[in-house]
Design an enzyme around this catalytic site. Structure first.
Site, PDB file in Angstrom:
ATOM      1  N   ILE A  59       2.699 -13.328  29.216  1.00 23.34           N
ATOM      2  CA  ILE A  59       3.300 -12.557  30.314  1.00 23.34           C
ATOM      3  C   ILE A  59       2.518 -11.262  30.543  1.00 23.34           C
ATOM      4  O   ILE A  59       2.099 -10.970  31.672  1.00 23.34           O
ATOM      5  CB  ILE A  59       4.787 -12.265  30.010  1.00 23.34           C
ATOM      6  CG1 ILE A  59       5.558 -13.569  29.802  1.00 23.34           C
ATOM      7  CG2 ILE A  59       5.406 -11.420  31.121  1.00 23.34           C
ATOM      8  CD1 ILE A  59       5.520 -14.547  30.943  1.00 23.34           C
TER       9      ILE A  59
ATOM     10  N   GLU B 209      -1.413  -3.887  22.567  1.00 26.91           N
ATOM     11  CA  GLU B 209      -0.979  -5.019  21.743  1.00 26.91           C
ATOM     12  C   GLU B 209      -1.040  -4.585  20.285  1.00 26.91           C
ATOM     13  O   GLU B 209      -2.052  -4.071  19.834  1.00 26.91           O
ATOM     14  CB  GLU B 209      -1.899  -6.224  21.998  1.00 26.91           C
ATOM     15  CG  GLU B 209      -1.732  -7.379  21.029  1.00 26.91           C
ATOM     16  CD  GLU B 209      -0.305  -7.895  20.918  1.00 26.91           C
ATOM     17  OE1 GLU B 209       0.308  -8.200  21.950  1.00 26.91           O
ATOM     18  OE2 GLU B 209       0.207  -7.963  19.770  1.00 26.91           O
TER      19      GLU B 209
ATOM     20  N   SER C 209       4.960 -25.169  22.772  1.00 24.95           N
ATOM     21  CA  SER C 209       4.443 -26.515  22.997  1.00 24.95           C
ATOM     22  C   SER C 209       3.279 -26.561  23.985  1.00 24.95           C
ATOM     23  O   SER C 209       2.579 -27.558  24.063  1.00 24.95           O
ATOM     24  CB  SER C 209       5.569 -27.409  23.516  1.00 24.95           C
ATOM     25  OG  SER C 209       5.966 -26.947  24.794  1.00 24.95           O
TER      26      SER C 209
ATOM     27  N   HIS D  21       6.386 -26.839  32.219  1.00 25.09           N
ATOM     28  CA  HIS D  21       7.547 -27.616  32.648  1.00 25.09           C
ATOM     29  C   HIS D  21       7.628 -27.690  34.173  1.00 25.09           C
ATOM     30  O   HIS D  21       7.072 -26.850  34.871  1.00 25.09           O
ATOM     31  CB  HIS D  21       8.831 -26.973  32.119  1.00 25.09           C
ATOM     32  CG  HIS D  21       8.925 -26.973  30.626  1.00 25.09           C
ATOM     33  ND1 HIS D  21       9.293 -28.083  29.921  1.00 25.09           N
ATOM     34  CD2 HIS D  21       8.682 -26.015  29.709  1.00 25.09           C
ATOM     35  CE1 HIS D  21       9.282 -27.802  28.628  1.00 25.09           C
ATOM     36  NE2 HIS D  21       8.917 -26.546  28.474  1.00 25.09           N
TER      37      HIS D  21
ATOM     38  N   VAL E 278       3.269   0.525  19.921  1.00 22.63           N
ATOM     39  CA  VAL E 278       4.030   1.525  20.673  1.00 22.63           C
ATOM     40  C   VAL E 278       5.118   2.107  19.775  1.00 22.63           C
ATOM     41  O   VAL E 278       5.860   1.367  19.120  1.00 22.63           O
ATOM     42  CB  VAL E 278       4.651   0.880  21.930  1.00 22.63           C
ATOM     43  CG1 VAL E 278       5.619   1.841  22.605  1.00 22.63           C
ATOM     44  CG2 VAL E 278       3.552   0.458  22.888  1.00 22.63           C
TER      45      VAL E 278
ATOM     46  N   ARG F 173      11.641 -17.705  20.034  1.00 21.63           N
ATOM     47  CA  ARG F 173      11.964 -17.525  21.444  1.00 21.63           C
ATOM     48  C   ARG F 173      12.665 -16.182  21.616  1.00 21.63           C
ATOM     49  O   ARG F 173      13.540 -15.836  20.817  1.00 21.63           O
ATOM     50  CB  ARG F 173      12.902 -18.627  21.918  1.00 21.63           C
ATOM     51  CG  ARG F 173      12.373 -20.039  21.763  1.00 21.63           C
ATOM     52  CD  ARG F 173      13.485 -21.005  22.146  1.00 21.63           C
ATOM     53  NE  ARG F 173      13.110 -22.403  22.032  1.00 21.63           N
ATOM     54  CZ  ARG F 173      13.262 -23.127  20.928  1.00 21.63           C
ATOM     55  NH1 ARG F 173      13.746 -22.579  19.826  1.00 21.63           N
ATOM     56  NH2 ARG F 173      12.916 -24.388  20.909  1.00 21.63           N
TER      57      ARG F 173
ATOM     58  N   SER G  33      11.232 -20.279  26.927  1.00 19.91           N
ATOM     59  CA  SER G  33      10.914 -21.449  27.720  1.00 19.91           C
ATOM     60  C   SER G  33      11.795 -21.466  28.959  1.00 19.91           C
ATOM     61  O   SER G  33      12.984 -21.177  28.862  1.00 19.91           O
ATOM     62  CB  SER G  33      11.166 -22.713  26.900  1.00 19.91           C
ATOM     63  OG  SER G  33      10.874 -23.840  27.670  1.00 19.91           O
TER      64      SER G  33
ATOM     65  N   CYS H 185     -17.801 -27.322  12.020  1.00 21.55           N
ATOM     66  CA  CYS H 185     -16.439 -27.837  11.837  1.00 21.55           C
ATOM     67  C   CYS H 185     -16.516 -29.352  11.926  1.00 21.55           C
ATOM     68  O   CYS H 185     -16.885 -29.896  12.953  1.00 21.55           O
ATOM     69  CB  CYS H 185     -15.521 -27.272  12.920  1.00 21.55           C
ATOM     70  SG  CYS H 185     -13.976 -28.139  13.108  1.00 21.55           S
TER      71      CYS H 185
END
Lengths: 425, 595
Positions: B104, B123, B137, B141, B281, B422, B449, B512
């Site tokens: 977001i 951040e 996931s 949607h 913050v 969530r 979600s 890898c």
């Protein structure tokens, strides 16, 4: 497109010994493809001793053992490509590999020997719940960090699994000044060789907790501790035996998985029990001209056995490209019978046997005073008494040609019979 | 409290006392209810919160009731080395400060980088996408799972349609593999099944339920198609015999949620946004009901506009500003990942419809990531600790039940599992609003979600809110929406591979074994506009360690490359930021050698 007679995937002990044997048998154009910067594979990080007691009749460290083969390989015309990763093999024996110098390599081989070894089972594959902080390592990775990179992963260590690498790492951490809080083993018996129980754990007074497991890992950034618990006879944790053990590192020695993604890309038939290719007595897989040896077939306890069986594959590959591979009859399946987890080779199909075949078998459970029995068409064609069998210690059976040539059916069963069974029979 | 508020408080008090919690203190202001007190269990805290949210007239719930059972662990002791590998020194002022670098925050940053504005994104972790964004996931949607009329559904439907364009601009993979909602013999509740004759329940499952779902989609503008049993079996040959019919939702898609977030952050940086990592913050400065700036552990930034996109911590950041109108109660979801060799076993995302539907989660499903790894989950567990991302044994068992749609699936191909939290509010809808009390403060909260799917639409909505509350936004001519991606060696054809290695031989060094990632990709990731400075940051960008061996092979190599490229000792390399070092020191023999 590069064309070679024999391409060997992996330059560890299996690859080295098979290359030497193929060379001795007169194969001209041999190429070993190794993804590491040196030949030797996992042996390079195994700086402890105990290697070579059968092959060289002396006890060597891993790098010393590897060096003996590397020196021999260097004397021959065997080609080696280091720092080279094989991306794909197909059943027509075409290989795609890549490195910095050559870029993308397309190689066509008359025969291929798969000797990629194995990898370690991880934390999630044994479903240990909890957080996912820094400080959780598989034993082999920790070994690499300490012995190759020169850094210590932690100071306060809990080890899960008493496989050989787990116990060797218990000693290695202790020697580096770390405190090993304990080695926890879910089974009621140690998972590794007896000599490692004595030399790596008991001699350093490290607690070995049998029938125990980790039920939770806690820590936000770095491991802060684990919850351990006793397990019942079905290996389920017993709730009220749980206790918290503070530590900053969790080392997992919980099993090895043969690394067969390339084998699968070449459509090689797999054994769901060993997780390796199905091979015959010459270590040939289900794809003609593709052979396999070492831990890619099944996980061995001793490198000496790997070298020995790799020679079988090397000779098989040489005979295959000469068109001299032994005449074949319809395959005889070799089946794991009573108290036997698996047998390798899984099939034999020489038309007439003129030398011993060595069968490797792993038992399911510890058993004392047993008899290994080979049954063909219900007939006991071979018997051998053994004092004790344990899952961590592979059983080897050498069966002579005169016995093998008596086989009539299309199936062999190998049983380990206990004392009681004997009384009954 | 006004008369209206008093009425709400009284009504709610009655309900809460009736439930057996007489000691909870209730106050209300402008429809925002505040709850205080102490109960025994965390589940009771949650129950009380929902009671309040469902009370008529309540606009927001601030639930400060604590539970006796577990204290919140809170933040761990402060780590000192915050500025180690930082690329941005903190500016003194900005036009807009965004708090939080999840999908977001990064979407908003990229959206407003179109305008002539000084934007700073803060951040607290060492990378973007470290919270719920990295642990979901990745499903984009369609919106069919949301209740009609919610902000969630509206933004979900809109956001879904915006995905193709933005993923193309950012050069991130996006696949619309579609979702099959599967109606099975267990869709109807056992009680109903017991009383109805089989032919009636069959008729309900075969005809009525698909029609109801279809109608709901039509109303919300979501394309759906009923699928008969024969077609269902054709689409998913491995599906259980319990399956009766399905409803296909073709607009369902999947992305790597962290990859799109990193791409947004990079594109935002390209367009002038400053991203300060490892920056936490500590306070929002407010004077005379107006935002004045943000106090961080690395200094103060003056700004008149602050966007709160702090995810799970959004209520705490809102509280700092005095603009809290909601509580975030973390709801954990765990997901199990399987080996990509199981790719092809499933062709679409699958979700079994179980009635009655749990209003707080769409429930676990089965889906396949872009890389082809089947994923099962997530479940939904209320937790009291905002740092609790553990996966419990019970959760693993619960998620394995998602697989009942695919009875013969090889569970032993499991690679790993993880959990995310969530950011749920008690109102269970997105809370996207400019504060009425604190001018310049915008809450973008409660984004759970389908937050990922809605995120492009959320960013657009926030842009509109900023303009409404007076931010001047002049368009920037030089805005460049295109972001170049790190080449993915394993996805290239033979000739492209050859060409790439010729240009940069590091692309010939595969480090890898599982995902065939090259050293070139890792080095590239470390030197991008938003540099990867940790093992996990590299992993999110190029997939090292995401394969079946879980970093057993590449781990030592990635650590070495990080040390070399960042010019730091190996012991300072971390898994995911300060405090997560991989090593505690050098071995005796190395120390001896160095001496």
């Amino acid at each position: 497109m590069i064309e070679v007679d024999v391409a060997i995937i992996g330059g560890g002990p299996a690859g080295l010994a098979s290359a030497m044997k193929a060379c001795e048998e007169g194969v001209k154009d041999i190429l070993i493809i190794e993804r590491g910067m040196e030949l030797g594979g996992i042996l390079l990080q195994c700086i402890h001793d105990g290697f070579g007691t059968f092959i060289f009749e002396e006890t060597l460290t891993g790098p010393e053992y590897a060096q003996r083969y590397i020196d021999e390989v260097k004397k021959t015309g065997i080609n080696v490509k280091l720092n080279t990763m094989v991306l794909e093999i197909d059943s027509a024996k075409r290989i795609i590999a890549v490195n910095q110098e050559d870029g993308l390599l397309e190689i066509e081989a008359k025969a291929i020997i798969l000797s990629m070894g194995c990898r370690e089972r991880t934390r999630a594959q044994i479903l240990i719940p909890g957080d996912r902080p820094s400080g959780i390592y598989t034993a082999g990775v920790a070994q690499r960090y300490i012995n190759i990179e020169g850094v210590i992963p932690g100071k306060k260590v809990v080890i899960l699994g008493s496989g050989d690498i787990g116990m060797i790492m218990a000693r290695r951490f202790t020697l580096e000044g770390a405190k090993v809080e304990g080695v926890y083993e879910v089974m009621s018996n140690p998972g590794g060789l007896t000599r490692n129980v004595v030399q790596c754990v008991e001699d350093y007074e490290i607690p070995l907790h049998l029938s125990h497991t980790i039920t939770n890992i806690r820590g936000r950034r770095r491991v802060e501790g684990v919850t351990v618990a006793k397990v019942d006879s079905e290996m389920r944790p017993i709730k009220d035996t749980e206790r918290f053990v503070p530590c900053d590192t969790v080392i997992l020695s919980v099993g090895l998985i043969p690394e067969n993604e390339l084998s699968k890309s070449a459509d090689v038939g797999m054994d769901p029990i060993t997780n390796g290719p199905i091979v015959d007595e010459q270590m040939q897989t289900s794809v003609p001209g593709i052979f396999a040896c070492g831990n890619v077939v099944h996980v061995h306890d001793l490198v000496d056995d790997v070298s020995k069986v790799a020679e079988v594959a090397g000779r098989g590959a040489a005979e295959y490209i000469d068109g001299k591979l032994k005449k074949r009859r319809s395959p005889i399946k070799v089946k794991a019978g009573r108290n036997v987890k698996y047998v390798v080779p899984q099939i034999i199909h020489g038309e007439k046997f003129d030398e011993d075949i060595r069968f490797y078998l792993r038992v399911k459970e510890i058993e004392k005073s047993v008899k290994t029995v080979v049954l063909a068409d219900g007939e006991r064609i071979f018997e051998k008494k053994i004092k004790i069998v344990k899952p961590p210690e592979m059983v080897k059976l050498d069966i002579s040609p005169d016995i093998l040539n008596r086989i009539t059916g299309d199936e062999l069963i190998i049983d380990v019979e206990g004392e009681e069974d004997e009384e009954k029979s | 409290m006004g008369g209206r508020d008093q009425k709400i408080a009284k009504k709610l008090e009655k309900k809460i006392v009736k439930k057996g919690f007489p000691d909870v203190k209730i106050s209300a202001e402008e429809g925002i209810v505040r709850l205080n007190g102490r109960v025994n269990l965390w589940s009771e805290v949650i129950t009380i919160g929902y009671l309040a949210a469902k009370t008529k007239g309540v606009k927001g719930v601030i639930n400060d009731v604590t539970a006796g059972e577990i204290e919140r662990k809170g933040e761990e002791k402060k780590v000192t080395k915050r500025d180690v590998y930082d690329n941005v020194s903190l500016p003194k002022r900005a036009d807009v400060v965004i708090v939080g670098g999840g999908v977001i925050g990064c979407f908003i940053a990229r959206e407003i980088s179109r305008y002539k504005l000084d934007v700073v994104l803060l951040e607290k972790e060492s990378d973007v996408a470290c919270g719920a964004t990295k642990a979901n996931s990745g499903m984009v949607h369609s919106g069919i799972g949301e209740s009609s009329g919610t902000l969630k559904q509206k933004l979900n439907v809109k956001g879904n349609k915006m995905y193709d364009k933005v993923c193309e601009e950012l050069n991130v993979p996006f696949e619309r593999d579609g979702l099959l909602i599967v109606i099975t013999t267990e869709t109807l509740p056992p009680k109903v099944r017991k009383v109805l004759p089989p032919f009636i329940s069959n008729f309900i499952c075969e005809k009525i339920i698909p029609y109801v779902v279809f109608r709901k989609g039509k109303k919300a503008g979501i394309p759906l198609r009923p699928v008969k049993r024969e077609e269902l079996l054709e689409m998913e040959p491995n599906i259980t015999d319990k399956a009766i019919v399905g409803v296909y939702s073709p607009t369902y898609g999947v992305v790597y949620p962290y990859e799109i977030t990193i791409a947004l952050a990079e594109n935002a940086i390209q367009n002038g946004v400053k991203i300060a990592l490892n920056t936490e913050v500590e306070d929002i400065l407010v004077e005379d009901g107006k935002v004045k700036g943000v106090l961080t552990d690395r200094g103060t930034i003056e700004s008149e506009y602050v966007i709160n996109a702090a995810g799970i911590f959004a209520d705490e950041v809102a509280e700092m500003a005095g603009a809290r109108e909601f509580s975030i109660h973390p709801r954990k979801g765990s997901i199990i990942i399987f080996d990509k060799e199981m790719k092809g076993y499933i062709n679409h995302s699958l979700s079994e419809l179980i009635l009655p539907q749990d209003p707080h989660t769409k429930g676990g499903g089965i889906f396949t990531t872009i890389s082809g790894n089947p994923n099962w989950g997530p479940d939904a567990i209320e937790v009291s600790d905002k740092y609790d991302k553990s996966v419990t044994a019970e959760e693993i068992d619960t998620i394995f039940e998602c697989g009942s749609l695919l009875p013969d699936f090889q569970k032993s191909s499991l690679i790993t599992y993880f959990a995310g939290l969530r950011a749920a509010t008690y109102e269970e809808d997105f809370f996207i609003k400019a504060s009425e009390n604190v001018l310049g403060f915008v809450n973008v909260a409660g984004i759970q979600s389908p937050g990922l799917a809605a995120s492009p639409a959320i960013a657009e909505m926030v842009r509109g809110i900023l303009r409404e509350i007076g931010l001047k936004m002049g368009e920037k001519e030089e805005f460049n929406p295109i972001r170049r991606a790190i080449p993915k060696f394993s996805k290239l054809g033979i000739e492209e591979k050859k060409k790439l290695i010729k240009e940069n031989p590091l692309y010939g060094n595969v480090i890898c074994r599982c995902e065939h990632v090259t050293e070139g990709e890792v080095v590239d990731a470390i030197h991008r506009p938003l540099p990867a400075t940790t093992v996990d940051a590299v992993k999110r960008r190029v997939r090292t360690g995401m394969g079946r061996c879980q970093g057993g092979f590449c781990g030592p190599k990635v650590a070495r490359i990080l040390a070399r490229e960042l010019n730091i000792p190996l012991e300072e390399v971390t898994k995911d930021g300060p405090g997560s070092n991989l090593f505690v020191g050098k071995t005796k023999s190395l120390l001896a050698e160095e001496a």
